[in-house]
Design a protein around this motif. Structure first.
Motif, PDB file in Angstrom:
ATOM      1  N   ASP A 107      82.807 114.076   5.455  1.00  9.13           N
ATOM      2  CA  ASP A 107      83.689 114.499   4.374  1.00  9.13           C
ATOM      3  C   ASP A 107      85.135 114.440   4.838  1.00  9.13           C
ATOM      4  N   GLY A 108      85.597 113.272   5.260  1.00  7.83           N
ATOM      5  CA  GLY A 108      86.932 113.132   5.816  1.00  7.83           C
ATOM      6  C   GLY A 108      88.036 113.006   4.790  1.00  7.83           C
ATOM      7  N   HIS A 109      87.722 113.120   3.509  1.00  8.20           N
ATOM      8  CA  HIS A 109      88.752 112.968   2.490  1.00  8.20           C
ATOM      9  C   HIS A 109      89.450 114.296   2.199  1.00  8.20           C
ATOM     10  N   GLU A 110      90.551 114.209   1.551  1.00 11.87           N
ATOM     11  CA  GLU A 110      91.342 115.377   1.196  1.00 11.87           C
ATOM     12  C   GLU A 110      90.600 116.213   0.159  1.00 11.87           C
ATOM     13  N   GLU A 111      90.649 117.514   0.320  1.00  8.99           N
ATOM     14  CA  GLU A 111      89.967 118.415  -0.595  1.00  8.99           C
ATOM     15  C   GLU A 111      90.791 118.664  -1.846  1.00  8.99           C
ATOM     16  N   GLU A 112      90.086 119.050  -2.900  1.00  9.75           N
ATOM     17  CA  GLU A 112      90.754 119.482  -4.117  1.00  9.75           C
ATOM     18  C   GLU A 112      91.422 120.829  -3.847  1.00  9.75           C
ATOM     19  N   ALA A 113      92.558 121.039  -4.435  1.00 14.38           N
ATOM     20  CA  ALA A 113      93.266 122.296  -4.228  1.00 14.38           C
ATOM     21  C   ALA A 113      92.660 123.389  -5.096  1.00 14.38           C
ATOM     22  N   PRO A 114      92.236 124.494  -4.494  1.00 17.10           N
ATOM     23  CA  PRO A 114      91.717 125.613  -5.270  1.00 17.10           C
ATOM     24  C   PRO A 114      92.857 126.424  -5.887  1.00 17.10           C
ATOM     25  N   ASP A 115      92.532 127.197  -6.898  1.00 16.13           N
ATOM     26  CA  ASP A 115      93.524 128.075  -7.521  1.00 16.13           C
ATOM     27  C   ASP A 115      93.580 129.362  -6.717  1.00 16.13           C
ATOM     28  N   ILE A 116      94.485 129.421  -5.771  1.00 11.46           N
ATOM     29  CA  ILE A 116      94.522 130.573  -4.874  1.00 11.46           C
ATOM     30  C   ILE A 116      95.216 131.793  -5.484  1.00 11.46           C
ATOM     31  N   PHE A 117      95.695 131.653  -6.698  1.00 14.92           N
ATOM     32  CA  PHE A 117      96.263 132.817  -7.381  1.00 14.92           C
ATOM     33  C   PHE A 117      95.209 133.510  -8.235  1.00 14.92           C
ATOM     34  N   ASN A 118      93.982 133.042  -8.167  1.00 15.98           N
ATOM     35  CA  ASN A 118      92.846 133.644  -8.843  1.00 15.98           C
ATOM     36  C   ASN A 118      92.067 134.432  -7.787  1.00 15.98           C
ATOM     37  N   LEU A 119      91.952 135.753  -7.957  1.00 18.53           N
ATOM     38  CA  LEU A 119      91.338 136.625  -6.954  1.00 18.53           C
ATOM     39  C   LEU A 119      89.908 136.209  -6.632  1.00 18.53           C
ATOM     40  N   VAL A 120      89.126 135.882  -7.633  1.00 17.01           N
ATOM     41  CA  VAL A 120      87.734 135.493  -7.397  1.00 17.01           C
ATOM     42  C   VAL A 120      87.682 134.218  -6.561  1.00 17.01           C
ATOM     43  N   ALA A 121      88.515 133.243  -6.879  1.00 13.97           N
ATOM     44  CA  ALA A 121      88.537 131.985  -6.118  1.00 13.97           C
ATOM     45  C   ALA A 121      88.927 132.234  -4.668  1.00 13.97           C
ATOM     46  N   VAL A 122      89.905 133.097  -4.438  1.00 17.95           N
ATOM     47  CA  VAL A 122      90.346 133.383  -3.068  1.00 17.95           C
ATOM     48  C   VAL A 122      89.258 134.120  -2.300  1.00 17.95           C
ATOM     49  N   LEU A 123      88.575 135.054  -2.951  1.00 21.22           N
ATOM     50  CA  LEU A 123      87.488 135.774  -2.281  1.00 21.22           C
ATOM     51  C   LEU A 123      86.361 134.820  -1.894  1.00 21.22           C
ATOM     52  N   ILE A 124      86.011 133.914  -2.789  1.00 18.57           N
ATOM     53  CA  ILE A 124      84.956 132.943  -2.488  1.00 18.57           C
ATOM     54  C   ILE A 124      85.373 132.058  -1.311  1.00 18.57           C
ATOM     55  N   LEU A 125      86.607 131.592  -1.320  1.00  9.74           N
ATOM     56  CA  LEU A 125      87.095 130.770  -0.209  1.00  9.74           C
ATOM     57  C   LEU A 125      87.120 131.549   1.101  1.00  9.74           C
ATOM     58  N   ALA A 126      87.545 132.812   1.038  1.00 10.45           N
ATOM     59  CA  ALA A 126      87.616 133.632   2.246  1.00 10.45           C
ATOM     60  C   ALA A 126      86.228 133.848   2.847  1.00 10.45           C
ATOM     61  N   VAL A 127      85.240 134.104   1.996  1.00  7.79           N
ATOM     62  CA  VAL A 127      83.875 134.270   2.491  1.00  7.79           C
ATOM     63  C   VAL A 127      83.357 132.947   3.041  1.00  7.79           C
ATOM     64  N   ALA A 128      83.567 131.870   2.304  1.00 12.69           N
ATOM     65  CA  ALA A 128      83.059 130.559   2.726  1.00 12.69           C
ATOM     66  C   ALA A 128      83.650 130.109   4.061  1.00 12.69           C
ATOM     67  N   THR A 129      84.930 130.377   4.281  1.00 13.80           N
ATOM     68  CA  THR A 129      85.563 129.944   5.528  1.00 13.80           C
ATOM     69  C   THR A 129      85.290 130.892   6.688  1.00 13.80           C
ATOM     70  N   SER A 130      84.696 132.057   6.417  1.00 13.95           N
ATOM     71  CA  SER A 130      84.480 133.032   7.487  1.00 13.95           C
ATOM     72  C   SER A 130      83.009 133.260   7.830  1.00 13.95           C
ATOM     73  N   ILE A 131      82.089 132.541   7.208  1.00  8.67           N
ATOM     74  CA  ILE A 131      80.669 132.693   7.536  1.00  8.67           C
ATOM     75  C   ILE A 131      80.428 132.386   9.014  1.00  8.67           C
ATOM     76  N   ASP A 132      81.110 131.387   9.540  1.00 10.41           N
ATOM     77  CA  ASP A 132      80.962 131.046  10.955  1.00 10.41           C
ATOM     78  C   ASP A 132      81.377 132.209  11.856  1.00 10.41           C
ATOM     79  N   ALA A 133      82.360 132.978  11.431  1.00  9.67           N
ATOM     80  CA  ALA A 133      82.809 134.131  12.224  1.00  9.67           C
ATOM     81  C   ALA A 133      81.716 135.194  12.317  1.00  9.67           C
ATOM     82  N   LEU A 134      80.868 135.281  11.304  1.00 14.10           N
ATOM     83  CA  LEU A 134      79.739 136.205  11.331  1.00 14.10           C
ATOM     84  C   LEU A 134      78.812 135.849  12.496  1.00 14.10           C
ATOM     85  N   ALA A 135      78.520 134.565  12.646  1.00 13.13           N
ATOM     86  CA  ALA A 135      77.662 134.117  13.739  1.00 13.13           C
ATOM     87  C   ALA A 135      78.330 134.326  15.099  1.00 13.13           C
TER      88      ALA A 135
END
Length: 192
Positions: free
Chosen positions: A92-120
């Motif tokens: 998946d070397g292509h550029e990602e779509e920009a999420p709406d980071i001013f939407n609280l639900v979208a930011v929470l989902i991104l924060a959880v998704a990017t931090s699952i590895d930290a749980l391990a």
């Protein structure tokens, strides 16, 4: 294992997902870059720290039961996380779509998704009997700084590297896993 040194490198490895998302946001954010950068830094850094602590709490309950082979489990988790990051970066070397980071639900989902590895990683800390407060703080701080940097350089750098930044993060985590195995086998004098 030098805890501060290792924590910095684990933080860098874990921050690569945050950086990739931040590149996408920065590349598409025409106004309110500072606000976007601060939101991502707060959420990504906070969740990286929190998930590290949560993983440690979950792992502390059974760390003693697997003490004889805990280093293999910790290294295995880092190998799996690092390998997944490398595969994601390759396919998946292509550029990602920009999420709406001013939407609280979208930011929470991104924060959880990017931090699952930290749980391990937090689970690995429990298995290695490492107190996680300082490493979790360092991991969160690095993720926050990488998020800010990603937003501000997203338009210039993000389109060049995209998700390939995960290759670097995956390699770092795998090398830390190798170091754990070596410290508990060859360098410790116990043999494999």
């Amino acid at each position: 294992m030098d805890l501060l040194f290792t924590s910095v490198f684990i933080g860098i490895g874990l921050a690569m997902d945050c950086l990739a998302v931040s590149f996408a946001v920065g590349g598409h954010q025409k106004s309110s870059r500072l606000r976007a950068a601060l939101i991502l830094a707060l959420f990504f850094g906070g969740f990286q720290s929190g998930m590290t602590l949560l993983g440690w709490l979950l792992g502390s309950g059974f760390a003693d039961a697997i003490a004889a082979f805990d280093h293999w489990v910790a290294a295995g988790l880092l190998f799996i996380i690092g390998g997944k990051m490398i595969l994601d970066g390759i396919k998946d070397g292509h550029e990602e779509e920009a999420p709406d980071i001013f939407n609280l639900v979208a930011v929470l989902i991104l924060a959880v998704a990017t931090s699952i590895d930290a749980l391990a990683v937090g689970l690995s800390f429990a298995l290695l009997h490492i107190t996680p407060l300082i490493p979790a703080f360092i991991i969160g701080l690095i993720s926050g700084f990488f998020s800010i940097g990603g937003v501000f350089t997203g338009g210039k750098v993000g389109h060049l590297v995209g998700k390939r930044i995960d290759l670097l993060g995956g390699c770092i985590l795998i090398l830390i896993g190798v170091r754990i195995v070596l410290e508990h086998t060859i360098w410790n004098g116990n043999g494999v």
